[in-house]
Design a protein around this motif. Structure first.
Motif, mmCIF file in Angstrom:
data_model
loop_
_atom_site.group_PDB
_atom_site.id
_atom_site.type_symbol
_atom_site.label_atom_id
_atom_site.label_comp_id
_atom_site.label_asym_id
_atom_site.label_seq_id
_atom_site.Cartn_x
_atom_site.Cartn_y
_atom_site.Cartn_z
ATOM 1 N N PRO A 227 0.917 -1.308 0.055
ATOM 2 C CA PRO A 227 -0.004 -0.104 0.053
ATOM 3 C C PRO A 227 0.809 1.160 0.098
ATOM 4 C CG PRO A 227 -1.007 -1.543 1.694
ATOM 5 C CD PRO A 227 0.469 -2.113 1.299
ATOM 6 N N ALA A 228 2.334 1.095 0.316
ATOM 7 C CA ALA A 228 3.006 2.433 0.299
ATOM 8 C C ALA A 228 3.093 2.996 -0.953
ATOM 9 C CB ALA A 228 4.554 2.063 0.979
ATOM 10 N N LEU A 229 2.743 2.383 -2.048
ATOM 11 C CA LEU A 229 2.909 2.754 -3.522
ATOM 12 C C LEU A 229 1.877 3.690 -3.729
ATOM 13 C CD1 LEU A 229 3.995 -0.573 -5.373
ATOM 14 C CD2 LEU A 229 5.410 1.368 -4.622
ATOM 15 N N LYS A 230 0.666 3.816 -3.008
ATOM 16 C CA LYS A 230 -0.447 4.665 -3.133
ATOM 17 C C LYS A 230 -0.287 5.970 -2.560
ATOM 18 C CE LYS A 230 -3.555 0.798 -3.366
ATOM 19 N NZ LYS A 230 -5.038 0.272 -2.563
ATOM 20 N N ASN A 231 0.880 6.310 -1.816
ATOM 21 C CA ASN A 231 1.365 7.407 -1.218
ATOM 22 C C ASN A 231 1.020 8.760 -2.162
ATOM 23 O OD1 ASN A 231 2.236 9.733 0.414
ATOM 24 N ND2 ASN A 231 3.162 8.022 1.618
ATOM 25 N N THR A 232 0.337 9.575 -1.767
ATOM 26 C CA THR A 232 0.346 10.985 -2.694
ATOM 27 C C THR A 232 1.497 11.583 -3.049
ATOM 28 O OG1 THR A 232 -0.351 12.273 -0.542
ATOM 29 C CG2 THR A 232 -2.059 11.262 -1.782
ATOM 30 N N ARG A 233 2.526 11.405 -2.315
ATOM 31 C CA ARG A 233 3.746 12.309 -2.273
ATOM 32 C C ARG A 233 4.537 11.410 -3.745
ATOM 33 N NH1 ARG A 233 8.278 10.463 1.796
ATOM 34 N NH2 ARG A 233 8.021 7.936 1.754
ATOM 35 N N PHE A 234 4.061 10.488 -4.267
ATOM 36 C CA PHE A 234 4.722 9.944 -5.281
ATOM 37 C C PHE A 234 3.874 10.377 -6.666
ATOM 38 C CE2 PHE A 234 5.864 6.672 -2.219
ATOM 39 C CZ PHE A 234 7.306 7.100 -2.017
ATOM 40 N N GLY A 235 2.825 11.133 -6.446
ATOM 41 C CA GLY A 235 1.859 11.389 -7.694
ATOM 42 C C GLY A 235 2.543 11.829 -8.704
ATOM 43 N N HIS A 236 3.479 13.155 -8.437
ATOM 44 C CA HIS A 236 4.034 13.995 -9.453
ATOM 45 C C HIS A 236 5.027 13.090 -10.228
ATOM 46 C CE1 HIS A 236 5.482 17.284 -11.592
ATOM 47 N NE2 HIS A 236 6.726 17.302 -10.865
ATOM 48 N N LEU A 237 5.850 12.236 -9.507
ATOM 49 C CA LEU A 237 6.796 11.488 -10.222
ATOM 50 C C LEU A 237 5.999 10.389 -11.183
ATOM 51 C CD1 LEU A 237 9.307 10.500 -7.255
ATOM 52 C CD2 LEU A 237 9.561 12.176 -9.105
ATOM 53 N N LEU A 238 4.720 9.697 -10.637
ATOM 54 C CA LEU A 238 4.149 8.932 -11.507
ATOM 55 C C LEU A 238 3.555 9.518 -12.774
ATOM 56 C CD1 LEU A 238 2.081 6.936 -8.871
ATOM 57 C CD2 LEU A 238 4.348 6.198 -9.978
ATOM 58 N N ARG A 239 3.416 10.757 -12.808
ATOM 59 C CA ARG A 239 2.835 11.508 -14.124
ATOM 60 C C ARG A 239 4.033 11.704 -14.838
ATOM 61 N NH1 ARG A 239 -0.393 14.178 -10.010
ATOM 62 N NH2 ARG A 239 1.046 15.645 -9.706
ATOM 63 N N LEU A 240 4.958 12.017 -14.176
ATOM 64 C CA LEU A 240 6.263 12.268 -15.067
ATOM 65 C C LEU A 240 6.702 10.877 -15.923
ATOM 66 C CD1 LEU A 240 8.398 14.849 -13.011
ATOM 67 C CD2 LEU A 240 6.839 15.282 -15.025
ATOM 68 N N SER A 241 6.643 9.908 -15.198
ATOM 69 C CA SER A 241 6.938 8.601 -15.701
ATOM 70 C C SER A 241 6.356 8.172 -16.864
ATOM 71 C CB SER A 241 7.005 7.720 -14.615
ATOM 72 O OG SER A 241 7.475 6.486 -14.935
ATOM 73 N N GLU A 242 4.764 8.490 -16.530
ATOM 74 C CA GLU A 242 3.929 7.947 -17.496
ATOM 75 C C GLU A 242 4.050 9.091 -18.879
ATOM 76 O OE1 GLU A 242 -1.054 7.352 -17.986
ATOM 77 O OE2 GLU A 242 -0.076 8.258 -16.037
ATOM 78 N N ASN A 243 4.644 10.132 -18.757
ATOM 79 C CA ASN A 243 4.672 11.049 -19.769
ATOM 80 C C ASN A 243 6.083 10.955 -20.485
ATOM 81 O OD1 ASN A 243 2.212 11.986 -19.599
ATOM 82 N ND2 ASN A 243 2.878 13.603 -18.151
ATOM 83 N N ARG A 244 7.084 10.056 -19.708
ATOM 84 C CA ARG A 244 8.317 9.692 -20.344
ATOM 85 C C ARG A 244 9.277 11.057 -20.466
ATOM 86 N NH1 ARG A 244 4.015 6.598 -21.554
ATOM 87 N NH2 ARG A 244 4.418 4.703 -22.696
ATOM 88 N N GLY A 245 8.943 11.719 -19.238
ATOM 89 C CA GLY A 245 9.824 12.971 -19.129
ATOM 90 C C GLY A 245 10.432 12.949 -17.683
ATOM 91 N N LEU A 246 10.578 11.927 -16.899
ATOM 92 C CA LEU A 246 10.860 11.717 -15.421
ATOM 93 C C LEU A 246 12.510 12.467 -15.291
ATOM 94 C CD1 LEU A 246 10.293 11.350 -12.653
ATOM 95 C CD2 LEU A 246 10.836 9.025 -12.852
ATOM 96 N N ALA A 247 13.433 11.575 -16.161
ATOM 97 C CA ALA A 247 14.607 11.761 -15.965
ATOM 98 C C ALA A 247 15.187 13.077 -16.037
ATOM 99 C CB ALA A 247 15.434 11.207 -16.984
ATOM 100 N N ARG A 248 14.482 14.044 -16.974
ATOM 101 C CA ARG A 248 14.989 15.398 -17.432
ATOM 102 C C ARG A 248 14.406 16.321 -16.342
ATOM 103 N NH1 ARG A 248 12.542 13.578 -22.228
ATOM 104 N NH2 ARG A 248 10.698 14.958 -21.778
ATOM 105 N N GLN A 249 13.506 15.894 -15.535
ATOM 106 C CA GLN A 249 13.134 16.966 -14.454
ATOM 107 C C GLN A 249 13.669 16.618 -12.988
ATOM 108 O OE1 GLN A 249 10.662 19.232 -15.300
ATOM 109 N NE2 GLN A 249 10.483 18.577 -17.206
ATOM 110 N N LEU A 250 14.543 15.517 -13.015
ATOM 111 C CA LEU A 250 15.024 15.677 -11.579
ATOM 112 C C LEU A 250 16.209 16.298 -11.466
ATOM 113 C CD1 LEU A 250 15.145 11.280 -11.572
ATOM 114 C CD2 LEU A 250 13.570 12.994 -10.593
ATOM 115 N N THR A 251 16.125 17.619 -11.234
ATOM 116 C CA THR A 251 17.158 18.568 -11.140
ATOM 117 C C THR A 251 17.579 18.818 -9.455
ATOM 118 O OG1 THR A 251 15.351 20.242 -10.679
ATOM 119 C CG2 THR A 251 16.051 19.666 -13.100
ATOM 120 N N ARG A 252 17.132 18.030 -8.755
ATOM 121 C CA ARG A 252 17.455 18.180 -7.260
ATOM 122 C C ARG A 252 17.634 16.972 -6.744
ATOM 123 N NH1 ARG A 252 13.835 22.343 -4.145
ATOM 124 N NH2 ARG A 252 15.212 22.080 -2.506
#
Length: 300
Positions: A227-252
């Motif tokens: 159930p930890a995968l349902k945590n809302t703090r991962f929502g932004h990462l999941l959206r970026l991963s679905e849009n295939r743009g996660l690696a470019r947005q990891l700036t910090r």
């Protein structure tokens, strides 16, 4: 009358006679012999019928075995009909688990040390290096000002010469090769380059894990096993991963650490999915469902 009395006296004076035994019923009656032209009795007829049934040919015997086989066949058909929904559910569940394992198997390629960034320079080290850099710049500016003042005649020439010498020494101390001679502390520029290098390597590793289809948004299907995968703090990462743009947005660094935490939770869920798949596979083998227990196709 006198004659009668004499007969009675004579009967009374004679001894008592033994009782007379008459023939009775025989203990085991023997059937009487049949006369010519007489009909046999009912029990004899029944015995002859039973004997005749025993001596019938095989093809004329009662078909009791066929009836039992038909009954067992009906029971087997009924059992097969009742187990068909269970087999369909088991096959659907195994197909779902197999798909999860196929889509999320890249979590096993995670490099913990690379994503954890244990050698990341902290803020205190950066602040201390920044103060050293500011002091070096201030000293260089003071020496340059003294030298320029000597050129204008505002200060004596020997002071201007000393200022020029100090300016050259300070500039030499700013060169990394010379600076390492008298101190082992990294400079502010070295720390900045270390941060950029670690962040660049982490982003490259994330891009390798995500691939062209994305990874963590597909691993979200395993949330039933963790159930930890349902945590809302991962929502932004999941959206970026679905849009295939996660690696470019990891700036910090915080973004990379959050991605690492999700991968660790996904790895736990993957191990549970794998265990459930193997248990279902073994159960299907025990039930004789070969199509359910089929192994997943090797990836190419």
């Amino acid at each position: 009358m006198a004659e009668n009395q004499s007969k009675a006296a004579t009967r009374a004076n004679s001894p008592a006679q033994a009782p007379v035994l008459r023939p009775g019923r025989a203990a085991d009656p023997v059937p009487a012999p049949l006369e010519a032209g007489s009909q046999p009795s009912a029990p004899a007829a029944g015995a002859d019928a039973a004997k005749g049934a025993e001596t019938l040919p095989v093809d004329q015997a009662p078909d009791t075995a066929t009836g039992s086989e038909e009954a067992s066949g009906d029971d087997q058909h009924r059992d097969a009909g009742s187990s068909k929904p269970e087999r369909i559910l088991a096959e659907s569940r195994q197909r779902k688990l197999r798909l999860m394992l196929r889509q999320c198997d890249r979590v096993l390629l995670m490099d913990f040390e690379l994503l954890a960034m244990n050698g990341w320079p902290d803020n205190y080290t950066m602040a201390e290096a920044r103060r050293g850099r500011d002091l070096w710049l201030f000293s260089a500016l003071i020496a340059a000002a003294i030298f320029l003042s000597g050129l204008t005649g505002f200060v004596p020439a020997w002071i201007a010469g000393g200022g020029f010498g100090a300016f050259v020494i300070i500039l030499l101390l700013g060169i990394p090769a010379v600076r390492r001679i008298y101190t082992t502390k990294p400079s502010y520029l070295d720390l900045l380059m270390t941060r950029q290098r670690m962040l660049r390597e982490a982003r490259q590793h994330v891009a390798h894990l995500e691939g062209s289809d994305g990874l963590i948004w597909q691993c979200a299907r395993m949330s039933d096993f963790n159930p930890a995968l349902k945590n809302t703090r991962f929502g932004h990462l999941l959206r970026l991963s679905e849009n295939r743009g996660l690696a470019r947005q990891l700036t910090r660094r915080e973004h990379v650490r959050l991605y690492l935490i999700y991968l660790l939770e996904a790895e736990k869920a993957y191990s549970r999915v794998q265990k459930a798949f193997f248990e279902g596979n073994q159960e299907a083998i025990d039930q004789g469902w070969e199509e359910v227990a089929a192994e997943p196709e090797p990836r190419t």
